[in-house]
Design an enzyme around this catalytic site. Structure first.
Site, PDB file in Angstrom:
ATOM      1  NE  ARG A   1      -3.850   1.822   2.712  1.00  0.00           N
ATOM      2  CZ  ARG A   1      -5.086   1.772   2.246  1.00  0.00           C
ATOM      3  NH1 ARG A   1      -5.469   0.728   1.523  1.00  0.00           N
ATOM      4  NH2 ARG A   1      -5.946   2.739   2.477  1.00  0.00           N
TER       5      ARG A   1
ATOM      6  CG  HIS B   1      -7.820   0.938  -3.947  1.00  0.00           C
ATOM      7  ND1 HIS B   1      -7.180  -0.232  -3.594  1.00  0.00           N
ATOM      8  CD2 HIS B   1      -8.482   1.347  -2.827  1.00  0.00           C
ATOM      9  CE1 HIS B   1      -7.437  -0.504  -2.327  1.00  0.00           C
ATOM     10  NE2 HIS B   1      -8.224   0.429  -1.837  1.00  0.00           N
TER      11      HIS B   1
ATOM     12  CD  GLN C   1     -12.795  -1.081  -2.228  1.00  0.00           C
ATOM     13  OE1 GLN C   1     -12.167  -1.051  -1.175  1.00  0.00           O
ATOM     14  NE2 GLN C   1     -13.995  -1.619  -2.312  1.00  0.00           N
TER      15      GLN C   1
ATOM     16  CG  ASP D   1     -13.182   7.058  -2.238  1.00  0.00           C
ATOM     17  OD1 ASP D   1     -13.357   6.787  -1.032  1.00  0.00           O
ATOM     18  OD2 ASP D   1     -12.080   6.919  -2.799  1.00  0.00           O
TER      19      ASP D   1
ATOM     20  CB  CYS E   1     -13.887   1.833  -1.289  1.00  0.00           C
ATOM     21  SG  CYS E   1     -13.076   3.433  -1.200  1.00  0.00           S
TER      22      CYS E   1
ATOM     23  NE  ARG F   1      -9.960  -4.452  -0.764  1.00  0.00           N
ATOM     24  CZ  ARG F   1      -9.252  -3.479  -0.182  1.00  0.00           C
ATOM     25  NH1 ARG F   1      -9.866  -2.410   0.296  1.00  0.00           N
ATOM     26  NH2 ARG F   1      -7.935  -3.561  -0.098  1.00  0.00           N
TER      27      ARG F   1
END
Length: 310
Positions: free
Chosen positions: A111, A138, A141, A229, A268, A296
Site C-alpha cells: 500500500r 486501487h 478494491q 468515495d 469503499c 475485499r
C-alpha cells in the site's frame, strides 16, 4: 539452465486481459461460497509453505486485515510491516528491498504513497507484487466491487455504473474495470478533479464505454449502481477547498432516486456521513457497503491464488 518464469504481478486491472480478470472474479465467488476453508482445487500448490509480505506506507483497516486473513484462509502465512519497520525508512532503495524480499517471501503486497514505488518494486522483484493501493489506482478494491455488484444484480457486462465525486485512484480503477469487463461507466466530477489524462487516454485507446461530465444527475439517471468515495484522501492538504468544490456531488436520497429501480450504492469506506454520502443512503436498503468491505477478503484470496499460480 531454463529461464525463470516471470512473476504474476497484480498491479492494475488495465494490465490484465478480460479472460484472466473474469477467472479471478469467478474464483472469488466460489471462495466466498465455500466459506473460511478454501477448497484444495482453488488453492495454489504447496500453499502451506508460502508467505505474503505486506508493506504499508499508509494506514489501513480493510487492506491490512483482509489480506492477512485471505492468506491464512488459503492456508499460507502473512507478515505485516510498516515502511518504518524496514530499511526503506532509512533510505534503502526500493529496488534493493524488492531483491531481498524476493529471497525470503513468496509474494509482496504494498500500500504505497506513489505508483512509482509499486512499479520499482515490481520491476525488481522475482516474486509476485500486488497493488494494495497507490495514488494512481486501487485495483483490489474494484475487483471486490465487481464481485459485490454481481452478487446483488447478476453479471456486470452490459450494465451501467455511475461514479460521483473526485476522479481519484478508485475512479481510475473503475475506468479500467468498465473497459475490461464490458460495462458502461459514467463519471460525474468537477472539471478540476477529472481523472488524469493518461487514464482517459487509455480508455480511448482501448475503446472503453466511459463517459465523463460534471453533471451528477445526468450521470446517475437510470444506472444500476452509484459509487462514491471520500472527498479528502490521506495526505491531501486542501480539505476545505475540496469539500466546497464537491458539495454538489454528495450522494443523497434525491440523487439515488434518479438511478434505476433496484439500484445499489457502493462506497469503499471509510465513509464520512453528511459529506460525500448522506446517513440515509449509507444505512439505507440500497447500500451494499459492508458486503463490499467483506468481499475485499474473497476477491483478494482469488487474486493471491492467481498470483501464486493456482
Amino acid at each position: 539452465m531454463p529461464l525463470a518464469k516471470s512473476p504474476r504481478h497484480f498491479l492494475d486491472i488495465s494490465e490484465l486481459d478480460a479472460k484472466t480478470l473474469r477467472r479471478i472474479i469467478d474464483a472469488a465467488h466460489a471462495m466466498k461460497k465455500a466459506g473460511k476453508r478454501v477448497p484444495v482445487a482453488l488453492r495454489p500448490k504447496d500453499i502451506a509453505d508460502l508467505v505474503l509480505v505486506m508493506i504499508f506506507e499508509k494506514p489501513s483497516t480493510r487492506t491490512r486485515v483482509s489480506f492477512d486473513i485471505a492468506m491464512r484462509q488459503l492456508g499460507g502465512g502473512a507478515l505485516s510491516l510498516n515502511h518504518t519497520d524496514l530499511q526503506l525508512g532509512r533510505g534503502e532503495s526500493v529496488a534493493d528491498t524488492a531483491r531481498v524480499l524476493s529471497r525470503y517471501a513468496d509474494a509482496i503486497m504494498i500500500r504505497a504513497n506513489t505508483h512509482d514505488t509499486l512499479q520499482q518494486l515490481a520491476n525488481n522483484a522475482t516474486i509476485p507484487v500486488i497493488n494494495g493501493l497507490t495514488d494512481k489506482s486501487h485495483p483490489c478494491q474494484v475487483m471486490a466491487d465487481i464481485q459485490t455488484f454481481e452478487e446483488h444484480l447478476g453479471p456486470i457486462k452490459g450494465r451501467t455504473v455511475a461514479w460521483v465525486g473526485d476522479g481519484n485512484n478508485v475512479a481510475v480503477s473503475w475506468m479500467h474495470a468498465a473497459t475490461r469487463f464490458g460495462f458502461t461507466l459514467r463519471l460525474a466530477c468537477p472539471k478540476s478533479l477529472y481523472p488524469e489524462d493518461d487514464a482517459i487516454d487509455w480508455v480511448h485507446r482501448e475503446k472503453g464505454a466511459v463517459q465523463i461530465s460534471d453533471d451528477p444527475e445526468k450521470a446517475v439517471r437510470g444506472v444500476d449502481c452509484v459509487v462514491t468515495d471520500t472527498w479528502v484522501s490521506m495526505g491531501q492538504v486542501d480539505a476545505a477547498k475540496r469539500k466546497k468544490l464537491l458539495a454538489p456531488y454528495a450522494v443523497d436520497a434525491n440523487l439515488m432516486k434518479k438511478a434505476a429501480k433496484g439500484a445499489i450504492f457502493m462506497h469503499c469506506l471509510p465513509a464520512y456521513r453528511g459529506h460525500e454520502v448522506s446517513e440515509e443512503v449509507l444505512e439505507g436498503p440500497q447500500s451494499v457497503v459492508f458486503d463490499e468491505a467483506e468481499n475485499r477478503l474473497h476477491a483478494q484470496k482469488a487474486i493471491l491464488a492467481w498470483c501464486l499460480g493456482a
